[in-house]
Write an enzyme that holds these catalytic residues in place. Sequence first.
Site, PDB file in Angstrom:
ATOM      1  N   SER A   1      37.728  13.393  38.249  1.00  0.00           N
ATOM      2  CA  SER A   1      38.742  13.762  39.219  1.00  0.00           C
ATOM      3  C   SER A   1      39.354  15.143  38.961  1.00  0.00           C
ATOM      4  CB  SER A   1      39.857  12.720  39.226  1.00  0.00           C
ATOM      5  OG  SER A   1      40.442  12.608  37.928  1.00  0.00           O
TER       6      SER A   1
ATOM      7  N   LYS B   1      46.486  20.198  37.080  1.00  0.00           N
ATOM      8  CA  LYS B   1      45.871  19.175  37.924  1.00  0.00           C
ATOM      9  C   LYS B   1      46.928  18.448  38.754  1.00  0.00           C
ATOM     10  CE  LYS B   1      42.785  15.141  37.553  1.00  0.00           C
ATOM     11  NZ  LYS B   1      41.997  14.309  36.619  1.00  0.00           N
TER      12      LYS B   1
ATOM     13  N   SER C   1      36.626  12.228  33.516  1.00  0.00           N
ATOM     14  CA  SER C   1      37.129  13.137  34.542  1.00  0.00           C
ATOM     15  C   SER C   1      37.410  14.558  34.081  1.00  0.00           C
ATOM     16  CB  SER C   1      38.403  12.566  35.170  1.00  0.00           C
ATOM     17  OG  SER C   1      38.107  11.446  35.957  1.00  0.00           O
TER      18      SER C   1
END
Length: 463
Positions: free
Chosen positions: A152, A76, A176
Amino acid sequence: MKPHELTAAQQLEALNDNEISSRELTEHYLDRIERHEELGAFVAINENALEEAAKADRQRASGDRAALLGLPLGVKDLAATAGIRTTFGSAALKDFVPLEDSWTVGLLRQAGAVVLGKTNTSEFGATCYTENDVTEKPAVTPYAPTRYSSGSSGGAATAVAAGLSPVAHASDGAGSIRTPAATCHLVGMKPSRGLVSPAPATSFLSASIEGPIARTVADAALLLDVMASPAPGDLYGWHPGKPLHDTLDRKLTIALWTDTGLDQAVDPEAELAVRRTADVLADLGHEVREIPLPARYDESVSRAILTWFAYQVGAVARMVVPAEKTHLLRPYTRHLLDINDTLSANEIVSSQAVLARYASTFLGKVHDYDVVLTPTTNGAPVPIGHYTGDEADLMLKWSCHTPWANLAGVPAISLPSHVDDDGLPHGVHLVGRHRHDAELLALAAQLESAQLWNDLHPPSWHG
Protein backbone atom coordinates in the site's frame (compact mmCIF):
# COMPACT_ATOMS: atom_id res chain seq x y z
CA MET A 1 23.84 18.16 -11.03
CA LYS A 2 20.18 18.75 -10.22
CA PRO A 3 19.21 18.65 -6.51
CA HIS A 4 17.11 15.48 -6.78
CA GLU A 5 20.10 13.61 -8.23
CA LEU A 6 21.81 13.86 -4.83
CA THR A 7 21.07 11.22 -2.22
CA ALA A 8 19.27 12.33 0.95
CA ALA A 9 22.57 12.21 2.86
CA GLN A 10 24.22 14.36 0.19
CA GLN A 11 21.34 16.83 0.29
CA LEU A 12 21.76 17.22 4.05
CA GLU A 13 25.47 17.78 3.55
CA ALA A 14 24.74 20.44 0.93
CA LEU A 15 22.31 22.10 3.34
CA ASN A 16 24.92 22.08 6.11
CA ASP A 17 27.53 23.56 3.75
CA ASN A 18 25.09 26.29 2.62
CA GLU A 19 25.34 25.07 -0.97
CA ILE A 20 21.54 25.03 -1.19
CA SER A 21 18.73 26.21 1.05
CA SER A 22 15.84 24.11 2.26
CA ARG A 23 13.47 26.51 0.51
CA GLU A 24 15.26 26.01 -2.81
CA LEU A 25 15.27 22.25 -2.32
CA THR A 26 11.59 22.18 -1.39
CA GLU A 27 10.65 24.37 -4.38
CA HIS A 28 12.55 21.97 -6.63
CA TYR A 29 10.57 18.97 -5.37
CA LEU A 30 7.20 20.75 -5.40
CA ASP A 31 7.82 21.69 -9.02
CA ARG A 32 8.70 18.10 -9.92
CA ILE A 33 5.61 16.76 -8.11
CA GLU A 34 3.41 19.09 -10.16
CA ARG A 35 5.10 18.15 -13.44
CA HIS A 36 4.79 14.43 -12.82
CA GLU A 37 1.34 14.19 -11.28
CA GLU A 38 0.44 11.53 -13.87
CA LEU A 39 2.48 9.01 -11.85
CA GLY A 40 -0.02 9.13 -8.96
CA ALA A 41 2.64 9.60 -6.28
CA PHE A 42 0.98 12.29 -4.15
CA VAL A 43 -2.65 12.85 -3.15
CA ALA A 44 -2.19 16.05 -1.12
CA ILE A 45 0.43 18.80 -0.98
CA ASN A 46 1.41 20.58 2.20
CA GLU A 47 0.41 24.21 1.60
CA ASN A 48 2.85 25.27 4.31
CA ALA A 49 5.85 23.36 2.93
CA LEU A 50 7.75 26.48 1.81
CA GLU A 51 7.13 28.17 5.16
CA GLU A 52 8.44 25.07 6.95
CA ALA A 53 11.50 25.10 4.69
CA ALA A 54 12.16 28.78 5.39
CA LYS A 55 11.90 28.08 9.12
CA ALA A 56 14.43 25.24 8.74
CA ASP A 57 16.81 27.65 6.99
CA ARG A 58 16.53 30.08 9.89
CA GLN A 59 17.15 27.28 12.39
CA ARG A 60 20.26 26.15 10.52
CA ALA A 61 21.55 29.72 10.37
CA SER A 62 21.22 29.88 14.17
CA GLY A 63 23.34 26.73 14.58
CA ASP A 64 20.67 24.00 14.74
CA ARG A 65 21.85 20.68 13.27
CA ALA A 66 18.82 18.42 13.77
CA ALA A 67 19.17 15.08 11.96
CA LEU A 68 16.84 15.89 9.03
CA LEU A 69 16.78 19.68 9.26
CA GLY A 70 15.44 21.12 6.01
CA LEU A 71 15.17 17.78 4.16
CA PRO A 72 11.89 17.51 2.21
CA LEU A 73 10.06 14.17 2.19
CA GLY A 74 6.69 12.56 1.57
CA VAL A 75 4.52 10.97 4.27
CA LYS A 76 2.23 8.04 3.49
CA ASP A 77 -1.47 8.93 3.61
CA LEU A 78 -2.13 6.32 6.30
CA ALA A 79 -0.29 8.48 8.87
CA ALA A 80 -1.95 11.48 10.50
CA THR A 81 -0.37 14.85 9.67
CA ALA A 82 -1.47 17.92 11.59
CA GLY A 83 -2.86 20.54 9.21
CA ILE A 84 -2.49 18.35 6.11
CA ARG A 85 -5.36 16.37 4.62
CA THR A 86 -5.21 12.71 5.64
CA THR A 87 -7.66 10.41 3.83
CA PHE A 88 -6.33 6.91 4.60
CA GLY A 89 -6.89 6.32 0.90
CA SER A 90 -10.67 6.61 1.32
CA ALA A 91 -13.11 8.94 -0.42
CA ALA A 92 -15.21 8.71 2.72
CA LEU A 93 -12.51 10.73 4.50
CA LYS A 94 -11.43 13.00 1.65
CA ASP A 95 -11.90 16.17 3.73
CA PHE A 96 -10.34 14.99 7.00
CA VAL A 97 -7.55 17.20 8.37
CA PRO A 98 -6.02 15.92 11.66
CA LEU A 99 -5.21 18.25 14.53
CA GLU A 100 -2.19 16.20 15.61
CA ASP A 101 0.63 14.24 14.01
CA SER A 102 1.02 10.52 14.48
CA TRP A 103 3.96 9.56 16.70
CA THR A 104 6.33 8.84 13.82
CA VAL A 105 5.37 11.92 11.82
CA GLY A 106 6.01 13.93 14.97
CA LEU A 107 9.52 12.44 15.20
CA LEU A 108 10.24 13.33 11.58
CA ARG A 109 9.09 16.89 12.09
CA GLN A 110 11.02 17.24 15.35
CA ALA A 111 14.12 16.15 13.43
CA GLY A 112 13.54 19.05 11.02
CA ALA A 113 12.02 17.26 8.02
CA VAL A 114 9.86 19.36 5.72
CA VAL A 115 6.69 17.48 4.77
CA LEU A 116 6.05 17.88 1.04
CA GLY A 117 2.66 16.20 1.21
CA LYS A 118 0.88 12.87 1.46
CA THR A 119 1.83 9.96 -0.77
CA ASN A 120 -0.80 7.79 -2.41
CA THR A 121 -1.99 4.62 -0.69
CA SER A 122 -4.68 2.00 -1.04
CA GLU A 123 -7.84 2.37 1.04
CA PHE A 124 -6.85 1.62 4.65
CA GLY A 125 -3.75 -0.10 3.24
CA ALA A 126 -5.76 -3.20 2.37
CA THR A 127 -4.28 -4.05 -1.05
CA CYS A 128 -0.89 -4.64 -2.63
CA TYR A 129 -1.69 -2.13 -5.37
CA THR A 130 -2.30 1.60 -4.93
CA GLU A 131 -5.59 2.71 -6.42
CA ASN A 132 -8.40 4.52 -4.65
CA ASP A 133 -11.30 6.94 -5.11
CA VAL A 134 -9.47 9.92 -3.59
CA THR A 135 -7.63 10.42 -6.87
CA GLU A 136 -8.19 9.09 -10.37
CA LYS A 137 -4.48 8.33 -10.72
CA PRO A 138 -3.17 5.02 -9.39
CA ALA A 139 0.43 5.00 -8.22
CA VAL A 140 2.53 3.48 -11.00
CA THR A 141 6.14 2.46 -11.30
CA PRO A 142 8.01 5.18 -13.22
CA TYR A 143 9.82 2.41 -15.09
CA ALA A 144 6.53 1.32 -16.71
CA PRO A 145 3.67 3.79 -16.08
CA THR A 146 1.04 1.27 -17.24
CA ARG A 147 1.91 -0.92 -14.24
CA TYR A 148 1.23 -0.50 -10.53
CA SER A 149 4.03 0.38 -8.12
CA SER A 150 2.41 -2.13 -5.75
CA GLY A 151 0.95 -1.04 -2.41
CA SER A 152 0.00 0.00 0.00
CA SER A 153 3.07 2.31 -0.01
CA GLY A 154 2.93 2.63 -3.79
CA GLY A 155 2.89 6.42 -3.80
CA ALA A 156 5.96 6.56 -1.55
CA ALA A 157 7.96 4.29 -3.86
CA THR A 158 6.80 6.12 -6.98
CA ALA A 159 7.86 9.45 -5.45
CA VAL A 160 11.38 8.32 -4.56
CA ALA A 161 12.00 6.48 -7.84
CA ALA A 162 10.83 9.44 -9.94
CA GLY A 163 12.85 12.00 -8.00
CA LEU A 164 9.81 13.63 -6.36
CA SER A 165 11.11 13.01 -2.83
CA PRO A 166 14.62 12.07 -1.66
CA VAL A 167 13.28 9.48 0.80
CA ALA A 168 9.78 8.60 1.94
CA HIS A 169 7.92 7.50 5.04
CA ALA A 170 6.01 4.25 4.47
CA SER A 171 4.38 1.37 6.35
CA ASP A 172 4.22 -2.39 5.96
CA GLY A 173 1.52 -4.81 7.12
CA ALA A 174 2.26 -7.77 4.83
CA GLY A 175 4.89 -6.43 2.44
CA SER A 176 3.63 -2.89 1.82
CA ILE A 177 7.11 -1.30 2.00
CA ARG A 178 9.05 -4.10 0.38
CA THR A 179 6.94 -4.92 -2.68
CA PRO A 180 6.67 -1.25 -3.78
CA ALA A 181 10.44 -0.93 -3.36
CA ALA A 182 10.89 -3.96 -5.61
CA THR A 183 8.68 -2.54 -8.36
CA CYS A 184 10.60 0.76 -8.34
CA HIS A 185 14.24 -0.42 -8.04
CA LEU A 186 14.56 0.90 -4.48
CA VAL A 187 15.55 -0.04 -0.93
CA GLY A 188 12.60 -0.67 1.40
CA MET A 189 13.03 -1.64 5.07
CA LYS A 190 10.45 -3.21 7.40
CA PRO A 191 11.90 -2.93 10.92
CA SER A 192 11.66 -5.40 13.79
CA ARG A 193 8.48 -5.21 15.81
CA GLY A 194 8.79 -2.42 18.38
CA LEU A 195 11.63 -0.48 16.76
CA VAL A 196 9.11 2.01 15.34
CA SER A 197 6.04 2.71 17.49
CA PRO A 198 2.51 2.57 16.01
CA ALA A 199 1.20 5.30 18.37
CA PRO A 200 -1.48 6.56 18.63
CA ALA A 201 -2.80 3.21 17.38
CA THR A 202 -3.77 0.84 20.17
CA SER A 203 -3.90 -2.41 18.19
CA PHE A 204 -0.78 -4.04 19.61
CA LEU A 205 -1.70 -7.22 17.73
CA SER A 206 -1.15 -5.49 14.37
CA ALA A 207 1.60 -6.82 12.11
CA SER A 208 1.99 -3.40 10.51
CA ILE A 209 4.98 -1.15 11.17
CA GLU A 210 6.35 2.05 9.64
CA GLY A 211 9.70 2.29 7.89
CA PRO A 212 11.67 3.99 5.09
CA ILE A 213 11.77 3.74 1.31
CA ALA A 214 14.98 5.12 -0.18
CA ARG A 215 17.41 4.97 -3.09
CA THR A 216 20.37 3.87 -0.96
CA VAL A 217 20.89 1.79 2.16
CA ALA A 218 22.50 4.76 3.92
CA ASP A 219 19.45 6.92 3.22
CA ALA A 220 17.13 4.21 4.54
CA ALA A 221 19.19 3.96 7.74
CA LEU A 222 19.21 7.77 8.06
CA LEU A 223 15.42 7.93 8.07
CA LEU A 224 14.99 4.84 10.23
CA ASP A 225 17.34 6.24 12.88
CA VAL A 226 14.89 9.11 13.39
CA MET A 227 11.81 6.90 13.36
CA ALA A 228 13.31 4.45 15.89
CA SER A 229 12.23 6.11 19.13
CA PRO A 230 9.67 4.20 21.22
CA ALA A 231 6.51 5.98 22.30
CA PRO A 232 5.84 5.95 26.05
CA GLY A 233 3.86 2.86 26.93
CA ASP A 234 4.68 0.93 23.75
CA LEU A 235 4.38 -2.72 24.79
CA TYR A 236 7.04 -3.85 22.32
CA GLY A 237 9.11 -0.67 22.14
CA TRP A 238 12.91 -0.89 22.17
CA HIS A 239 15.83 1.21 21.01
CA PRO A 240 19.00 -0.11 19.32
CA GLY A 241 21.23 2.12 21.45
CA LYS A 242 23.41 3.20 18.53
CA PRO A 243 22.99 4.37 14.92
CA LEU A 244 21.57 1.67 12.66
CA HIS A 245 24.01 2.22 9.79
CA ASP A 246 26.96 0.05 10.80
CA THR A 247 29.56 -2.20 9.20
CA LEU A 248 29.35 -5.98 9.15
CA ASP A 249 32.26 -7.55 11.03
CA ARG A 250 31.47 -11.26 10.61
CA LYS A 251 30.46 -13.81 8.00
CA LEU A 252 26.81 -14.87 8.04
CA THR A 253 24.95 -18.11 7.42
CA ILE A 254 22.10 -17.48 5.01
CA ALA A 255 19.13 -19.70 4.18
CA LEU A 256 17.61 -19.53 0.71
CA TRP A 257 14.33 -20.59 -0.86
CA THR A 258 12.21 -19.53 -3.86
CA ASP A 259 9.16 -21.76 -3.29
CA THR A 260 6.03 -19.58 -3.16
CA GLY A 261 4.09 -21.80 -0.74
CA LEU A 262 1.23 -21.97 -3.23
CA ASP A 263 0.31 -24.23 -6.14
CA GLN A 264 2.12 -22.10 -8.72
CA ALA A 265 5.45 -21.93 -10.49
CA VAL A 266 8.29 -19.70 -9.38
CA ASP A 267 8.62 -16.77 -11.77
CA PRO A 268 11.92 -17.09 -13.74
CA GLU A 269 12.95 -13.49 -12.99
CA ALA A 270 12.28 -14.02 -9.27
CA GLU A 271 14.48 -17.11 -9.43
CA LEU A 272 17.18 -15.15 -11.25
CA ALA A 273 17.09 -12.37 -8.64
CA VAL A 274 17.75 -14.82 -5.82
CA ARG A 275 20.44 -16.84 -7.62
CA ARG A 276 22.48 -13.81 -8.63
CA THR A 277 22.21 -12.40 -5.09
CA ALA A 278 23.30 -15.73 -3.63
CA ASP A 279 26.37 -15.66 -5.87
CA VAL A 280 27.31 -12.17 -4.68
CA LEU A 281 26.81 -13.20 -1.05
CA ALA A 282 29.06 -16.22 -1.55
CA ASP A 283 31.70 -14.01 -3.17
CA LEU A 284 31.55 -11.81 -0.06
CA GLY A 285 32.39 -14.84 2.07
CA HIS A 286 28.95 -15.65 3.48
CA GLU A 287 27.63 -19.20 3.56
CA VAL A 288 24.41 -19.68 1.59
CA ARG A 289 22.35 -22.86 1.92
CA GLU A 290 19.13 -23.69 0.10
CA ILE A 291 16.47 -25.13 2.42
CA PRO A 292 12.82 -26.20 1.97
CA LEU A 293 10.13 -23.58 2.54
CA PRO A 294 9.27 -23.91 6.27
CA ALA A 295 5.49 -23.65 5.90
CA ARG A 296 2.96 -23.43 3.08
CA TYR A 297 -0.20 -21.43 2.58
CA ASP A 298 -2.59 -24.26 3.30
CA GLU A 299 -6.33 -23.62 3.52
CA SER A 300 -6.28 -22.79 7.22
CA VAL A 301 -3.47 -20.23 6.83
CA SER A 302 -5.02 -18.56 3.78
CA ARG A 303 -8.37 -18.35 5.56
CA ALA A 304 -6.73 -16.97 8.69
CA ILE A 305 -4.94 -14.25 6.70
CA LEU A 306 -8.21 -13.12 5.11
CA THR A 307 -9.98 -13.22 8.49
CA TRP A 308 -7.28 -11.20 10.20
CA PHE A 309 -7.17 -8.58 7.44
CA ALA A 310 -10.96 -8.31 7.44
CA TYR A 311 -10.94 -7.85 11.20
CA GLN A 312 -8.26 -5.16 11.18
CA VAL A 313 -9.61 -3.20 8.20
CA GLY A 314 -13.16 -3.58 9.48
CA ALA A 315 -12.26 -2.38 12.96
CA VAL A 316 -10.58 0.76 11.59
CA ALA A 317 -13.25 1.52 9.00
CA ARG A 318 -16.12 1.10 11.45
CA MET A 319 -14.33 3.42 13.88
CA VAL A 320 -13.48 6.29 11.50
CA VAL A 321 -16.04 6.14 8.66
CA PRO A 322 -19.52 7.51 9.44
CA ALA A 323 -22.28 5.03 8.66
CA GLU A 324 -23.80 7.38 6.09
CA LYS A 325 -20.53 7.35 4.13
CA THR A 326 -19.85 3.60 3.94
CA HIS A 327 -21.25 3.60 0.41
CA LEU A 328 -18.16 5.61 -0.60
CA LEU A 329 -15.86 2.73 0.29
CA ARG A 330 -14.35 0.68 -2.50
CA PRO A 331 -15.83 -2.76 -3.30
CA TYR A 332 -12.92 -4.71 -1.83
CA THR A 333 -13.05 -2.70 1.41
CA ARG A 334 -16.81 -3.31 1.66
CA HIS A 335 -16.12 -7.00 1.05
CA LEU A 336 -13.73 -7.02 4.02
CA LEU A 337 -16.29 -5.15 6.12
CA ASP A 338 -18.95 -7.72 5.23
CA ILE A 339 -16.61 -10.50 6.37
CA ASN A 340 -15.75 -8.58 9.53
CA ASP A 341 -19.42 -8.15 10.42
CA THR A 342 -19.92 -11.94 10.39
CA LEU A 343 -16.87 -12.82 12.49
CA SER A 344 -17.25 -14.17 15.99
CA ALA A 345 -14.71 -13.48 18.71
CA ASN A 346 -13.71 -17.14 18.52
CA GLU A 347 -12.97 -16.90 14.79
CA ILE A 348 -10.81 -13.80 15.29
CA VAL A 349 -8.79 -15.33 18.12
CA SER A 350 -8.49 -18.65 16.28
CA SER A 351 -7.15 -16.95 13.16
CA GLN A 352 -4.53 -15.21 15.28
CA ALA A 353 -3.51 -18.58 16.75
CA VAL A 354 -3.18 -20.12 13.28
CA LEU A 355 -0.99 -17.25 12.07
CA ALA A 356 1.13 -17.35 15.22
CA ARG A 357 1.76 -21.05 14.66
CA TYR A 358 2.56 -20.38 10.99
CA ALA A 359 5.10 -17.68 11.90
CA SER A 360 6.57 -19.79 14.68
CA THR A 361 7.22 -22.60 12.19
CA PHE A 362 9.34 -20.24 10.09
CA LEU A 363 11.31 -19.03 13.11
CA GLY A 364 11.95 -22.60 14.24
CA LYS A 365 13.21 -23.75 10.84
CA VAL A 366 15.56 -20.78 10.35
CA HIS A 367 16.79 -20.64 13.95
CA ASP A 368 20.33 -21.65 12.95
CA TYR A 369 20.60 -19.01 10.21
CA ASP A 370 21.40 -15.32 10.49
CA VAL A 371 19.47 -14.22 7.41
CA VAL A 372 16.93 -15.62 4.94
CA LEU A 373 17.06 -14.83 1.21
CA THR A 374 13.95 -15.05 -1.03
CA PRO A 375 12.44 -13.12 -3.93
CA THR A 376 10.48 -10.03 -2.90
CA THR A 377 7.66 -10.69 -5.37
CA ASN A 378 6.78 -13.59 -7.60
CA GLY A 379 7.14 -11.66 -10.82
CA ALA A 380 7.26 -8.21 -12.36
CA PRO A 381 5.04 -5.23 -11.50
CA VAL A 382 1.50 -6.07 -12.65
CA PRO A 383 -0.53 -4.04 -15.19
CA ILE A 384 -3.19 -1.55 -14.10
CA GLY A 385 -6.48 -3.42 -13.87
CA HIS A 386 -4.84 -6.75 -13.06
CA TYR A 387 -6.74 -7.18 -9.79
CA THR A 388 -10.35 -8.08 -10.46
CA GLY A 389 -12.64 -10.62 -8.88
CA ASP A 390 -11.08 -12.57 -6.02
CA GLU A 391 -8.38 -10.05 -5.15
CA ALA A 392 -7.16 -11.84 -2.03
CA ASP A 393 -5.97 -14.87 -4.00
CA LEU A 394 -4.44 -12.79 -6.79
CA MET A 395 -2.59 -10.54 -4.38
CA LEU A 396 -1.21 -13.46 -2.37
CA LYS A 397 0.07 -15.21 -5.49
CA TRP A 398 2.20 -12.18 -6.34
CA SER A 399 3.23 -11.02 -2.85
CA CYS A 400 3.57 -14.47 -1.25
CA HIS A 401 7.15 -14.05 0.04
CA THR A 402 6.70 -11.15 2.46
CA PRO A 403 3.86 -11.72 5.00
CA TRP A 404 5.66 -14.23 7.23
CA ALA A 405 8.20 -11.61 8.31
CA ASN A 406 5.38 -9.35 9.51
CA LEU A 407 3.73 -12.14 11.45
CA ALA A 408 7.07 -13.12 13.03
CA GLY A 409 7.97 -9.51 13.86
CA VAL A 410 11.46 -9.79 12.35
CA PRO A 411 13.28 -7.17 10.22
CA ALA A 412 13.16 -7.50 6.44
CA ILE A 413 14.51 -5.45 3.58
CA SER A 414 13.90 -5.44 -0.17
CA LEU A 415 16.86 -4.54 -2.35
CA PRO A 416 17.01 -3.94 -6.11
CA SER A 417 18.21 -6.92 -8.12
CA HIS A 418 17.91 -6.22 -11.81
CA VAL A 419 15.75 -4.85 -14.60
CA ASP A 420 14.51 -7.47 -17.06
CA ASP A 421 14.48 -7.35 -20.86
CA ASP A 422 11.16 -5.48 -20.77
CA GLY A 423 12.64 -2.78 -18.52
CA LEU A 424 10.75 -3.99 -15.43
CA PRO A 425 12.45 -3.98 -11.99
CA HIS A 426 12.80 -7.03 -9.74
CA GLY A 427 13.89 -7.16 -6.10
CA VAL A 428 15.33 -9.55 -3.55
CA HIS A 429 14.17 -10.01 0.02
CA LEU A 430 16.45 -10.42 3.05
CA VAL A 431 15.01 -11.28 6.46
CA GLY A 432 17.04 -11.04 9.65
CA ARG A 433 16.81 -12.01 13.30
CA HIS A 434 14.56 -10.04 15.64
CA ARG A 435 16.25 -6.80 16.76
CA HIS A 436 19.19 -7.40 14.40
CA ASP A 437 18.09 -4.53 12.17
CA ALA A 438 21.56 -2.94 12.12
CA GLU A 439 23.13 -6.21 10.97
CA LEU A 440 20.56 -6.56 8.19
CA LEU A 441 21.24 -3.02 7.00
CA ALA A 442 24.99 -3.69 7.13
CA LEU A 443 24.56 -6.77 4.93
CA ALA A 444 22.43 -4.72 2.53
CA ALA A 445 25.19 -2.10 2.40
CA GLN A 446 27.70 -4.83 1.55
CA LEU A 447 25.56 -5.95 -1.38
CA GLU A 448 25.18 -2.34 -2.50
CA SER A 449 28.97 -1.83 -2.38
CA ALA A 450 29.46 -5.08 -4.31
CA GLN A 451 27.21 -3.61 -7.01
CA LEU A 452 24.43 -6.16 -6.75
CA TRP A 453 22.32 -3.59 -8.56
CA ASN A 454 23.02 -0.84 -11.06
CA ASP A 455 22.30 2.84 -10.39
CA LEU A 456 19.35 3.09 -12.77
CA HIS A 457 16.63 5.70 -13.13
CA PRO A 458 13.35 5.84 -15.06
CA PRO A 459 12.67 8.37 -17.86
CA SER A 460 10.77 10.73 -15.51
CA TRP A 461 13.95 11.12 -13.42
CA HIS A 462 15.50 13.21 -16.17
CA GLY A 463 12.42 15.29 -16.98
